[in-house]
Scaffold this motif. Structure first.
Motif, PDB file in Angstrom:
ATOM      1  N   UNK A 242       0.834  -1.197   0.000  1.00 37.78           N
ATOM      2  CA  UNK A 242       0.000   0.000   0.000  1.00 37.78           C
ATOM      3  C   UNK A 242       0.872   1.252   0.000  1.00 37.78           C
ATOM      4  N   UNK A 243       1.934   1.246   0.798  1.00 38.11           N
ATOM      5  CA  UNK A 243       2.865   2.369   0.828  1.00 38.11           C
ATOM      6  C   UNK A 243       3.515   2.602  -0.528  1.00 38.11           C
ATOM      7  N   UNK A 244       3.919   1.522  -1.187  1.00 33.12           N
ATOM      8  CA  UNK A 244       4.503   1.642  -2.526  1.00 33.12           C
ATOM      9  C   UNK A 244       3.482   2.191  -3.515  1.00 33.12           C
ATOM     10  N   UNK A 245       2.248   1.739  -3.398  1.00 34.17           N
ATOM     11  CA  UNK A 245       1.172   2.212  -4.265  1.00 34.17           C
ATOM     12  C   UNK A 245       0.992   3.724  -4.099  1.00 34.17           C
ATOM     13  N   UNK A 246       0.852   4.160  -2.854  1.00 33.94           N
ATOM     14  CA  UNK A 246       0.645   5.580  -2.567  1.00 33.94           C
ATOM     15  C   UNK A 246       1.851   6.399  -3.033  1.00 33.94           C
ATOM     16  N   UNK A 247       3.042   5.909  -2.784  1.00 30.62           N
ATOM     17  CA  UNK A 247       4.258   6.601  -3.205  1.00 30.62           C
ATOM     18  C   UNK A 247       4.280   6.785  -4.724  1.00 30.62           C
ATOM     19  N   UNK A 248       3.983   5.712  -5.462  1.00 34.02           N
ATOM     20  CA  UNK A 248       3.993   5.803  -6.928  1.00 34.02           C
ATOM     21  C   UNK A 248       2.926   6.770  -7.439  1.00 34.02           C
ATOM     22  N   UNK A 249       1.765   6.779  -6.797  1.00 32.79           N
ATOM     23  CA  UNK A 249       0.711   7.702  -7.218  1.00 32.79           C
ATOM     24  C   UNK A 249       1.162   9.146  -6.987  1.00 32.79           C
ATOM     25  N   UNK A 250       1.695   9.436  -5.795  1.00 36.42           N
ATOM     26  CA  UNK A 250       2.105  10.810  -5.509  1.00 36.42           C
ATOM     27  C   UNK A 250       3.320  11.243  -6.324  1.00 36.42           C
ATOM     28  N   UNK A 251       4.221  10.335  -6.607  1.00 37.36           N
ATOM     29  CA  UNK A 251       5.391  10.684  -7.424  1.00 37.36           C
ATOM     30  C   UNK A 251       5.011  10.922  -8.885  1.00 37.36           C
TER      31      UNK A 251
END
Length: 167
Positions: free
Chosen positions: A151-160
């Motif tokens: 989930x953290x990786x998902x959120x990070x990729x979305x925000x980046x």
């Protein structure tokens, strides 16, 4: 299409977190499917290395999910009856309207499995139930941790890549 895949991916990662606790849903692989949906969005460049590594981790943890509780049961002298009792106790614990049923159920299930079906004496059954419970907790902790990382990786990729999705 980007927004649809983004929403589906987020839903899958959240369902994966629930699946890390519930025994009927393969949590880590479902969370991985959420990451895959994100990368299938046309605006985001596909990263084969990332998808392969996270996929291998998901498959490995899915396999270990079956091995770790059995190892805990065997390590403390338990049997298959204790391992099955842990799983059945977890399901009953989730459905039972008692506080901490998800923690009490697996232990009681393993204990009953050892006492009734394996006819183990009291102290050995208690030790085996404890081992089965520790294996269950270890496996659940690893799955919850992995799905939260996904989930953290998902959120990070979305925000980046925010501007790619919402431009």
């Amino acid at each position: 299409m980007d927004i649809l895949l983004l929403v589906i991916g987020l839903i899958l990662t959240l369902v994966g977190i629930a699946g890390a606790i519930l025994p009927v849903i393969p949590g880590v692989p479902i969370s991985w499917l959420g990451l895959l949906c994100l990368y299938l969005a046309p605006s985001l460049p596909f990263d084969w290395t990332f998808i392969i590594i996270t996929g291998v981790v998901a498959i490995t943890l899915y396999i270990l999910d079956y091995i770790i509780p059995a190892m805990g049961t065997k390590r403390f002298g338990g049997s298959k009856a204790g391992a099955w009792g842990t799983t059945i106790g977890l399901i009953v614990g989730i459905l039972a309207p008692i506080p901490f049923g998800i923690l009490i159920g697996p232990f009681v299930g393993a204990l009953l499995g050892e006492l009734i079906f394996n006819q183990t004496e009291g102290s050995k059954a208690l030790k085996a139930a404890f081992g089965s419970f520790i294996g269950f907790l270890a496996s659940t902790f690893i799955k919850v941790f992995a799905t939260l990382v996904y989930l953290g990786l998902f959120i990070y990729k979305v925000f980046m890549n925010w501007e790619l999705f919402f431009s």
